[in-house]
Design a protein around this motif. Structure first.
Motif, PDB file in Angstrom:
ATOM      1  N   THR A  74       0.820  -1.207   0.000  1.00 42.87           N
ATOM      2  CA  THR A  74       0.000   0.000   0.000  1.00 42.87           C
ATOM      3  C   THR A  74       0.860   1.266   0.000  1.00 42.87           C
ATOM      4  N   GLY A  75       2.138   1.114   0.324  1.00 40.25           N
ATOM      5  CA  GLY A  75       3.029   2.263   0.332  1.00 40.25           C
ATOM      6  C   GLY A  75       2.768   3.240   1.459  1.00 40.25           C
ATOM      7  N   THR A  76       2.315   2.721   2.602  1.00 43.46           N
ATOM      8  CA  THR A  76       2.073   3.575   3.765  1.00 43.46           C
ATOM      9  C   THR A  76       3.154   3.345   4.816  1.00 43.46           C
ATOM     10  N   ALA A  98       0.898  -1.679   6.583  1.00 47.15           N
ATOM     11  CA  ALA A  98       1.642  -0.426   6.669  1.00 47.15           C
ATOM     12  C   ALA A  98       2.965  -0.707   7.350  1.00 47.15           C
ATOM     13  N   HIS A  99       3.967   0.079   6.966  1.00 44.91           N
ATOM     14  CA  HIS A  99       5.283  -0.076   7.552  1.00 44.91           C
ATOM     15  C   HIS A  99       5.346   0.830   8.782  1.00 44.91           C
ATOM     16  N   ALA A 158       2.296   7.243  -0.340  1.00 43.81           N
ATOM     17  CA  ALA A 158       2.826   7.547  -1.668  1.00 43.81           C
ATOM     18  C   ALA A 158       1.963   8.606  -2.355  1.00 43.81           C
ATOM     19  N   GLY A 159       2.610   9.675  -2.843  1.00 44.91           N
ATOM     20  CA  GLY A 159       1.917  10.706  -3.608  1.00 44.91           C
ATOM     21  C   GLY A 159       1.150  11.727  -2.792  1.00 44.91           C
ATOM     22  N   ASP A 194       7.282  15.267  -3.000  1.00 37.46           N
ATOM     23  CA  ASP A 194       8.449  15.631  -3.816  1.00 37.46           C
ATOM     24  C   ASP A 194       8.063  16.529  -4.982  1.00 37.46           C
ATOM     25  N   GLN A 195       6.924  16.212  -5.631  1.00 37.05           N
ATOM     26  CA  GLN A 195       6.485  16.974  -6.804  1.00 37.05           C
ATOM     27  C   GLN A 195       6.198  18.426  -6.440  1.00 37.05           C
ATOM     28  N   GLU A 196       5.626  18.628  -5.242  1.00 34.30           N
ATOM     29  CA  GLU A 196       5.257  19.975  -4.823  1.00 34.30           C
ATOM     30  C   GLU A 196       6.477  20.853  -4.526  1.00 34.30           C
TER      31      GLU A 196
END
Lengths: 128, 192
Positions: A27-29, A62-63, A84-85, A124-126
């Motif tokens: 899930t990338g959490t 979740a990690h 993520a994102g 990161d994008q922001e």
């Protein structure tokens, strides 16, 4: 408790888990709990326990990880949730009793619990 | 701190921050001698003499994020409050050893508390390291080395939910068995 049994048990567990892992998606959490002196004294270990139990009860992947003090000692226990994102959110004064609501709102419904937020790191994008 | 295991978690976190790859955590409960010894030894970067001298000063810390460091001063105060002491030995590049001695039955001695949760906190740290846990109660020993567990697990991390749950049960049962044996001995004095 004999050592041989424990290692044997672990090997069996490893086989079982590896079979399950093949069918599961990440899930990338990541959930980060502050575990400096200030965090520990404020009950961060119990908060960490509550998070682990809530994730297990709701079957959420979740990690969970611990870090040292980041300097906001008065706001401990600090819990960061990174997905993520999405921006990384820092929640302050999160006691074990607050964990079920935090997990339900943030991870299940996707709502940031604004009244508990003490910080926000952009994605990161922001920043670029 | 309400539990001695919270002081231990704090010292373990120090060891992790010092870049240790292997941390030994030892608890020795000797009721006959009325002594409790807690020891954390790591192979982290260690401290020079000047740092070592200042480390129990609450207004000294290696952190940039704040100006006080209360971990070791609090631990020291807890030990001294119970007719005990806290000693630290360290060598740059070799590692650090923190040893706290308590009068076992002192009224102000906090309970050891939840050691499995403390060890779990260390295992979940952002910086991976191995932990050797050795717990003695009146001569009976329970020992776990996460390096051995890691080997049995192959590539599967100790932080995996199912492994973590197993490890927690294993620690809890192992520690409880130490007290069970002691209780049995004490309950049958006439048979010995």
């Amino acid at each position: 408790m004999p050592k041989i049994t424990s290692v044997e048990e672990l090997r069996k567990l490893r086989e079982k888990v590896q079979e399950e892992m093949a069918t599961r998606t990440e899930t990338g959490t990541t959930i980060i709990v502050g575990m400096g002196t200030c965090g520990i004294a404020a009950g961060a270990r119990e908060t960490m326990r509550a998070i682990l139990e809530e994730l297990k009860a709701r079957n959420i992947e979740a990690h969970v990880t611990t870090v040292g003090c980041i300097g906001m000692c008065a706001r401990e226990p600090l819990v960061d949730i990174e997905q993520a994102g999405k921006p990384r959110i820092t929640y302050g004064n999160i006691t074990a009793a607050m964990v079920p609501r935090l997990i339900e709102e943030h991870l299940i419904k996707g709502n940031v619990v604004t009244e508990w937020v003490v910080g926000r790191l952009p994605t990161d994008q922001e920043t670029h | 701190m309400r539990e001695l295991s919270l002081h231990l978690l704090d010292v373990i976190e120090n060891a992790i921050e010092a870049g240790a790859s292997r941390i030994e955590v030892e608890i020795d409960e000797d009721v006959a001698r009325n002594v409790l010894v807690l020891r954390v030894a790591d192979n982290g970067r260690g401290m020079d003499e000047e740092t070592l001298r200042r480390v129990t000063d609450p207004f000294f810390t290696t952190r940039q994020t704040r100006h006080v460091g209360l971990g070791l001063p609090l631990f020291k105060a807890a030990a001294e409050r119970c007719n005990g002491s806290l000693t630290i030995a360290s060598q740059p590049g070799k590692g650090t050893e923190v040893r706290a001695v308590f009068q076992y039955d002192h009224i102000d001695r906090a309970p050891l508390g939840d050691m499995p949760s403390t060890l779990l906190g260390a295992i979940l740290s952002h910086r991976a390291c191995d932990i050797v846990y050795r717990h003695r109660v009146n001569g009976q020993t329970f020992e776990v080395d996460t390096a051995e567990l890691r080997e049995a697990l192959g590539g599967l991390p100790l932080s995996h939910p199912q492994v973590r749950a197993w490890l927690e049960d294993y620690l809890r049962e192992g520690i409880q068995s130490l007290y069970a044996e002691t209780a049995e001995e004490h309950s049958h004095p006439s048979e010995r």
